[in-house]
Design an enzyme around this catalytic site. Sequence first.
Site, PDB file in Angstrom:
ATOM      1  N   GLN A 106       0.841  -1.201   0.000  1.00 55.36           N
ATOM      2  CA  GLN A 106       0.000   0.000   0.000  1.00 55.36           C
ATOM      3  C   GLN A 106       0.873   1.247   0.000  1.00 55.36           C
ATOM      4  OE1 GLN A 106      -3.438  -0.556   3.021  1.00 55.36           O
ATOM      5  NE2 GLN A 106      -1.908  -2.081   3.599  1.00 55.36           N
ATOM      6  N   ASN A 107       2.183   1.044   0.119  1.00 57.31           N
ATOM      7  CA  ASN A 107       3.083   2.191   0.271  1.00 57.31           C
ATOM      8  C   ASN A 107       3.385   2.851  -1.071  1.00 57.31           C
ATOM      9  OD1 ASN A 107       3.026   1.439   2.887  1.00 57.31           O
ATOM     10  ND2 ASN A 107       5.055   0.510   2.908  1.00 57.31           N
ATOM     11  N   ASP A 109       6.221   4.750  -1.428  1.00 62.42           N
ATOM     12  CA  ASP A 109       7.606   5.236  -1.299  1.00 62.42           C
ATOM     13  C   ASP A 109       8.621   4.493  -2.163  1.00 62.42           C
ATOM     14  OD1 ASP A 109       8.048   2.798   0.142  1.00 62.42           O
ATOM     15  OD2 ASP A 109       7.593   3.777   2.050  1.00 62.42           O
ATOM     16  N   HIS A 124      -1.576   1.540  -4.142  1.00 65.98           N
ATOM     17  CA  HIS A 124      -1.986   2.937  -3.951  1.00 65.98           C
ATOM     18  C   HIS A 124      -1.114   3.920  -4.732  1.00 65.98           C
ATOM     19  CE1 HIS A 124      -4.055   1.751   0.120  1.00 65.98           C
ATOM     20  NE2 HIS A 124      -4.768   1.406  -0.933  1.00 65.98           N
ATOM     21  N   CYS A 132      -0.926  14.667 -15.359  1.00 67.89           N
ATOM     22  CA  CYS A 132      -1.638  15.880 -15.774  1.00 67.89           C
ATOM     23  C   CYS A 132      -3.145  15.621 -15.778  1.00 67.89           C
ATOM     24  CB  CYS A 132      -1.182  16.297 -17.173  1.00 67.89           C
ATOM     25  SG  CYS A 132      -2.136  17.687 -17.824  1.00 67.89           S
ATOM     26  N   CYS A 153       1.851  21.041 -16.416  1.00 67.92           N
ATOM     27  CA  CYS A 153       2.286  20.219 -17.548  1.00 67.92           C
ATOM     28  C   CYS A 153       2.606  21.155 -18.721  1.00 67.92           C
ATOM     29  CB  CYS A 153       1.098  19.317 -17.895  1.00 67.92           C
ATOM     30  SG  CYS A 153       1.329  18.267 -19.328  1.00 67.92           S
ATOM     31  N   THR A 193       0.548  -2.872   8.609  1.00 68.26           N
ATOM     32  CA  THR A 193      -0.659  -2.165   8.167  1.00 68.26           C
ATOM     33  C   THR A 193      -1.703  -2.185   9.269  1.00 68.26           C
ATOM     34  OG1 THR A 193      -2.456  -2.028   6.551  1.00 68.26           O
ATOM     35  CG2 THR A 193      -1.504  -4.229   6.908  1.00 68.26           C
ATOM     36  N   ASN A 218       3.303  -6.750  13.446  1.00 70.08           N
ATOM     37  CA  ASN A 218       2.903  -5.386  13.801  1.00 70.08           C
ATOM     38  C   ASN A 218       3.132  -5.216  15.302  1.00 70.08           C
ATOM     39  OD1 ASN A 218       1.312  -2.941  14.295  1.00 70.08           O
ATOM     40  ND2 ASN A 218       0.279  -3.373  12.349  1.00 70.08           N
TER      41      ASN A 218
HETATM   42  C1  BJW Z   1       4.606  -0.979  12.349  1.00 68.19           C
HETATM   43  C2  BJW Z   1       5.800  -0.390  12.729  1.00 68.19           C
HETATM   44  C3  BJW Z   1       6.964  -1.156  12.567  1.00 68.19           C
HETATM   45  C4  BJW Z   1       4.244   1.054  13.074  1.00 68.19           C
HETATM   46  N1  BJW Z   1       6.867  -2.403  12.062  1.00 68.19           N
HETATM   47  N2  BJW Z   1       4.540  -2.214  11.872  1.00 68.19           N
HETATM   48  C5  BJW Z   1     -15.266  -0.912   2.928  1.00 68.19           C
HETATM   49  C6  BJW Z   1     -15.663  -0.540   4.204  1.00 68.19           C
HETATM   50  C7  BJW Z   1     -15.508   0.772   4.635  1.00 68.19           C
HETATM   51  C8  BJW Z   1     -14.967   1.759   3.801  1.00 68.19           C
HETATM   52  C9  BJW Z   1     -14.582   1.380   2.558  1.00 68.19           C
HETATM   53  C10 BJW Z   1     -14.746   0.070   2.129  1.00 68.19           C
HETATM   54  N3  BJW Z   1     -14.269  -0.001   0.851  1.00 68.19           N
HETATM   55  C11 BJW Z   1     -13.814   1.213   0.495  1.00 68.19           C
HETATM   56  C12 BJW Z   1     -14.005   2.073   1.502  1.00 68.19           C
HETATM   57  C13 BJW Z   1     -13.628   3.529   1.510  1.00 68.19           C
HETATM   58  C14 BJW Z   1     -12.149   3.749   1.744  1.00 68.19           C
HETATM   59  C15 BJW Z   1     -11.742   3.138   3.081  1.00 68.19           C
HETATM   60  O1  BJW Z   1     -11.186   2.071   3.174  1.00 68.19           O
HETATM   61  N4  BJW Z   1     -11.961   3.874   4.146  1.00 68.19           N
HETATM   62  C16 BJW Z   1     -11.574   3.407   5.481  1.00 68.19           C
HETATM   63  C17 BJW Z   1     -10.821   4.518   6.197  1.00 68.19           C
HETATM   64  C18 BJW Z   1     -12.788   2.937   6.205  1.00 68.19           C
HETATM   65  N5  BJW Z   1     -11.374   3.185   0.659  1.00 68.19           N
HETATM   66  C19 BJW Z   1     -11.188   3.837  -0.483  1.00 68.19           C
HETATM   67  O2  BJW Z   1     -11.698   4.930  -0.676  1.00 68.19           O
HETATM   68  C20 BJW Z   1     -10.360   3.180  -1.549  1.00 68.19           C
HETATM   69  N6  BJW Z   1     -11.037   3.235  -2.794  1.00 68.19           N
HETATM   70  C21 BJW Z   1     -12.087   2.449  -3.082  1.00 68.19           C
HETATM   71  O3  BJW Z   1     -12.458   1.595  -2.316  1.00 68.19           O
HETATM   72  O4  BJW Z   1     -12.651   2.695  -4.307  1.00 68.19           O
HETATM   73  C22 BJW Z   1     -13.930   2.110  -4.557  1.00 68.19           C
HETATM   74  C23 BJW Z   1     -14.949   2.978  -3.860  1.00 68.19           C
HETATM   75  C24 BJW Z   1     -15.009   4.315  -4.142  1.00 68.19           C
HETATM   76  C25 BJW Z   1     -15.949   5.112  -3.495  1.00 68.19           C
HETATM   77  C26 BJW Z   1     -16.810   4.552  -2.564  1.00 68.19           C
HETATM   78  C27 BJW Z   1     -16.715   3.195  -2.260  1.00 68.19           C
HETATM   79  C28 BJW Z   1     -15.784   2.400  -2.938  1.00 68.19           C
HETATM   80  C29 BJW Z   1      -9.081   3.942  -1.779  1.00 68.19           C
HETATM   81  C30 BJW Z   1      -8.143   3.869  -0.621  1.00 68.19           C
HETATM   82  C31 BJW Z   1      -6.913   4.709  -0.927  1.00 68.19           C
HETATM   83  C32 BJW Z   1      -6.012   4.859   0.293  1.00 68.19           C
HETATM   84  N7  BJW Z   1      -5.052   5.887   0.028  1.00 68.19           N
HETATM   85  C33 BJW Z   1      -4.079   6.208   1.068  1.00 68.19           C
HETATM   86  C34 BJW Z   1      -3.306   7.476   0.640  1.00 68.19           C
HETATM   87  C35 BJW Z   1      -2.265   7.171  -0.417  1.00 68.19           C
HETATM   88  C36 BJW Z   1      -1.472   8.382  -0.756  1.00 68.19           C
HETATM   89  C37 BJW Z   1      -0.714   8.928   0.406  1.00 68.19           C
HETATM   90  O5  BJW Z   1       0.166   8.261   0.966  1.00 68.19           O
HETATM   91  O6  BJW Z   1      -0.994  10.085   0.786  1.00 68.19           O
HETATM   92  O7  BJW Z   1      -3.190   5.117   1.258  1.00 68.19           O
HETATM   93  S1  BJW Z   1      -4.827   6.428   2.668  1.00 68.19           S
HETATM   94  C38 BJW Z   1      -3.530   5.670   3.567  1.00 68.19           C
HETATM   95  O8  BJW Z   1      -4.006   4.468   4.208  1.00 68.19           O
HETATM   96  C39 BJW Z   1      -2.499   5.241   2.539  1.00 68.19           C
HETATM   97  C40 BJW Z   1      -2.097   3.905   3.047  1.00 68.19           C
HETATM   98  O9  BJW Z   1      -1.534   3.132   2.011  1.00 68.19           O
HETATM   99  C41 BJW Z   1      -3.379   3.354   3.595  1.00 68.19           C
HETATM  100  C42 BJW Z   1      -3.223   2.244   4.579  1.00 68.19           C
HETATM  101  O10 BJW Z   1      -2.555   2.681   5.723  1.00 68.19           O
HETATM  102  P1  BJW Z   1      -1.480   1.725   6.376  1.00 68.19           P
HETATM  103  O11 BJW Z   1      -0.404   1.453   5.408  1.00 68.19           O
HETATM  104  O12 BJW Z   1      -2.150   0.571   6.999  1.00 68.19           O
HETATM  105  O13 BJW Z   1      -0.818   2.712   7.481  1.00 68.19           O
HETATM  106  P2  BJW Z   1      -1.352   3.132   8.906  1.00 68.19           P
HETATM  107  O14 BJW Z   1      -0.641   4.397   9.238  1.00 68.19           O
HETATM  108  O15 BJW Z   1      -2.811   3.114   8.992  1.00 68.19           O
HETATM  109  O16 BJW Z   1      -0.847   1.971   9.868  1.00 68.19           O
HETATM  110  C43 BJW Z   1       0.516   1.734  10.124  1.00 68.19           C
HETATM  111  C44 BJW Z   1       0.623   0.440  10.890  1.00 68.19           C
HETATM  112  O17 BJW Z   1       2.001   0.163  11.050  1.00 68.19           O
HETATM  113  C45 BJW Z   1       0.021   0.492  12.295  1.00 68.19           C
HETATM  114  O18 BJW Z   1      -0.804  -0.658  12.498  1.00 68.19           O
HETATM  115  C46 BJW Z   1       1.234   0.451  13.208  1.00 68.19           C
HETATM  116  O19 BJW Z   1       0.991  -0.248  14.428  1.00 68.19           O
HETATM  117  C47 BJW Z   1       2.218  -0.323  12.354  1.00 68.19           C
HETATM  118  N8  BJW Z   1       3.631  -0.057  12.656  1.00 68.19           N
HETATM  119  N9  BJW Z   1       5.556   0.873  13.234  1.00 68.19           N
HETATM  120  C48 BJW Z   1       5.647  -2.906  11.771  1.00 68.19           C
HETATM  121  N10 BJW Z   1       8.190  -0.656  12.938  1.00 68.19           N
HETATM  122 ZN    ZN Z   2      -0.911  17.853 -19.816  1.00 66.76          ZN
END
Ligand code: BJW
Ligand code: ZN
Length: 256
Positions: A106-107, A109, A124, A132, A153, A193, A218
């Site tokens: 999901q990263n 980077d 992601h 653009c 652009c 995650t 985690n």
């Molecule tokens: C360690 C550590 C160490 C710390 N070692 N671990 C079903 C139910 C409810 C809602 C939805 C659903 N389906 C879709 C949705 C809506 C929405 C969603 O999920 N919302 C939720 C918040 C409820 N999803 C979407 O909108 C997605 N699109 C979609 O479904 O399209 C169809 C649709 C459209 C419209 C309506 C309905 C359906 C798109 C999701 C896009 C996510 N984008 C982001 C931003 C990317 C760009 C950016 O970076 O700015 O992606 S959001 C953000 O969250 C980013 C991440 O990839 C993503 C996940 O986060 P992640 O990686 O889990 O990080 P953290 O910070 O949450 O957790 C870190 C973890 O690490 C923690 O647990 C720590 O404990 C641990 N940790 N140190 C190991 N050393």
């Molecule tokens: Zn363009």
Amino acid sequence: MIDLFDDVAQSLRTARSIVVLTGAGISAESGIPTFRDALTGLWARFNAAELATLEAFAHDPELVSRWYDQRRIQVAQCRPNAGHLALAHLQQIARGRGKSFTLATQNVDRLHQAAGSTEVIELHGSLWVWRCLDCGTESEERGGAFEEYPPTCPCGGIRRPGVVWFGEMLPAAALAAAQVAAERCDRFISVGTSSLVYPAAGLIEQAIAAGASVLEVNPHATPLSDRVRWSLRGPAGELLPRLVDAAFGSPSGKNV
Ligand code: BJW
Ligand code: ZN
């Protein structure tokens, strides 16, 4: 009595098909804040989940593009950590032994690729790619900070980061490849995650439903912790090298 670590290591040795899903936690030890860590410095008054939307970009493209560009510049100074390297090593060993291996992240980077992982599924998008809004041209940006925000652009259109925001569809081919792999695997490892964001978190549920043995790595529990077979609590940069070493030996050749 067989200990938890040995049990997981043994299961990796006998795996036929391994899928790994990573989130922001795997890059935490490289110095990249996780998504749900509070923003600091100039960004302390903002909430990341509110900036990561098309609505936020449409409302204030300068602010949102500055935030992404600052993150791009920050990530350019970060290096893969021992967790990324252990997964690259695991891919090499698993494939060398005829196992199927898929890494979906999901990263945004690209630190897995920097560590040597190949065919990484980016669910992601990427911080490095900008697109653009008018002509759709995508380009990879490896230079210094942009001179204007939002960047433009040559066609005159404004450019957005090539990441997937809330409410946007994931790249269809990437999501489909990850779903097929999750449904077919017999071992699934979820690393760093929060398992809160869908459809990525749904991959873990799909693997459980398909009968795979699932490991979560985690320091903290997640909403899916109760449903996985094993939870290793601690930092990925410590646990993953230990695990890969226990299963297959270190990259230097011991036990491989
Ligand atoms: C360690 C550590 C160490 C710390 N070692 N671990 C079903 C139910 C409810 C809602 C939805 C659903 N389906 C879709 C949705 C809506 C929405 C969603 O999920 N919302 C939720 C918040 C409820 N999803 C979407 O909108 C997605 N699109 C979609 O479904 O399209 C169809 C649709 C459209 C419209 C309506 C309905 C359906 C798109 C999701 C896009 C996510 N984008 C982001 C931003 C990317 C760009 C950016 O970076 O700015 O992606 S959001 C953000 O969250 C980013 C991440 O990839 C993503 C996940 O986060 P992640 O990686 O889990 O990080 P953290 O910070 O949450 O957790 C870190 C973890 O690490 C923690 O647990 C720590 O404990 C641990 N940790 N140190 C190991 N050393
Ligand atoms: Zn363009």
